[in-house]
Design an enzyme around this catalytic site. Structure first.
Site, PDB file in Angstrom:
ATOM      1  N   CYS A 206       5.146  -5.137   8.150  1.00  0.00           N
ATOM      2  CA  CYS A 206       6.235  -4.955   7.187  1.00  0.00           C
ATOM      3  C   CYS A 206       5.943  -5.890   6.028  1.00  0.00           C
ATOM      4  O   CYS A 206       5.597  -7.062   6.249  1.00  0.00           O
ATOM      5  CB  CYS A 206       7.581  -5.288   7.826  1.00  0.00           C
ATOM      6  SG  CYS A 206       8.982  -5.269   6.667  1.00  0.00           S
TER       7      CYS A 206
ATOM      8  N   CYS B 116       5.844  -0.509   1.567  1.00  0.00           N
ATOM      9  CA  CYS B 116       6.825  -0.400   2.646  1.00  0.00           C
ATOM     10  C   CYS B 116       6.150   0.299   3.811  1.00  0.00           C
ATOM     11  O   CYS B 116       5.729   1.449   3.692  1.00  0.00           O
ATOM     12  CB  CYS B 116       8.040   0.398   2.168  1.00  0.00           C
ATOM     13  SG  CYS B 116       9.231   0.791   3.472  1.00  0.00           S
TER      14      CYS B 116
END
EC number: 5.1.1.3
Length: 292
Positions: free
Chosen positions: A200, A91
């Site tokens: 991302c 993440c």
């Protein structure tokens, strides 16, 4: 604290004398970290993995640093109870806002995706675009990491708040998603970037859409590939590489297991058995309510 429907303690059956057989923990806000898991399957086929998706609290990209730190500590505390030997923050938002703080608080190595991605980007180009969540873009983590390696590289960042919800809703093929992607990429294309970084871990799931909109000469960097390469090096350095056959991947989420399982099958090629972990007092996000 937390409770789990069935995941408690050391269910892998390894002993303290066999740390190499302990699992790697991987976590993300949702399905995005499955891009890292796929790379582990490819690059580290002997490693067992525990995957956690914090789906009750996604998206992370609009959260404050204080919220992200709370979420990450909840997850790492739980991972510690699962006796992991290493954790990968799959993440970018967590890597940007929490990694440097929490890696000093736990006794296992914690790897983030930003530095490996930045190193790979600098090797490929001099005009680098980064698409990410708004929180990652606001943190300037990629720009700082890239400039620490090569201050002469030009970097442009675009926060993309709609991407994660669209991916979690499995709207990859929706024409609206293409129009959103076009709007996010346009300022980077106007800057004549030569390299695009997926800032991302959800974004590789949009690869067909993004590739169709980018000039063909633009190289794409997926940090998931490079963080797993870094994992390989770290495991070798610490003498923690597993040479035994791996155990099946364990999946857990803070939100709806059925929803994650349905989303995960598309990216994994099999239907994962997903269990629920309840962090006490966790408010379910509006997106998770919409998905349920």
């Amino acid at each position: 604290m937390y409770s789990s429907s069935s995941i408690e303690g050391n269910l892998y059956g390894f002993s303290a004398q066999e740390p190499q057989r302990a699992p790697i923990g991987v976590f993300d806000s949702g399905v995005g970290g499955l891009t890292v898991l796929r790379q582990i399957y490819r690059q580290l086929p002997n490693e067992s993995v525990i995957y956690f998706g914090d789906t009750a609290r996604l998206p992370y990209g609009i959260r404050s640093q204080a919220e992200i730190l709370t979420f990450v500590r909840d997850i790492l505390d739980w991972m510690q109870q699962q006796h992991v030997k290493m954790v990968v923050m799959a993440c970018n938002t967590s890597s940007a806002l929490a990694l440097d703080i929490v890696r000093e608080e736990y006794d296992f190595p914690i790897l983030g995706v930003i530095l490996p991605g930045a190193k790979a980007a600098v090797q490929q180009g001099k005009r680098i675009g980064v698409i990410s969540t708004p929180a990652t873009a606001k943190s300037n983590a990629y720009r700082q990491a890239i400039w620490e390696i090569d201050p002469n590289v030009e970097v442009w960042q675009v926060g993309c708040p709609e991407f994660v919800p669209l991916i979690e809703q499995n709207r990859i093929q929706d024409p609206y998603t293409t129009e959103v992607a076009r709007a996010y990429l346009e300022p980077l294309i106007q800057q004549d970037i030569d390299t695009l970084v997926y800032g991302c871990t959800h974004y590789p799931l949009l690869a067909p859409v993004l590739r169709s909109l980018l000039p063909p000469q633009v190289k794409i960097i997926d940090p998931a590939v490079h963080v797993v390469t870094a994992c390989t090096q770290e495991l070798d350095l610490l003498g923690l590489s597993n040479t035994h056959p791996p155990l099946p991947t364990r999946f857990a989420v803070s939100g709806c297991p059925q929803q994650f399982s349905q989303s995960g099958v598309h990216w994994l090629g099999y239907t994962p058995l997903v269990e629920a972990v309840d962090f006490a007092g966790v408010p379910v996000s509006q997106l998770q309510q919409d998905l349920a």
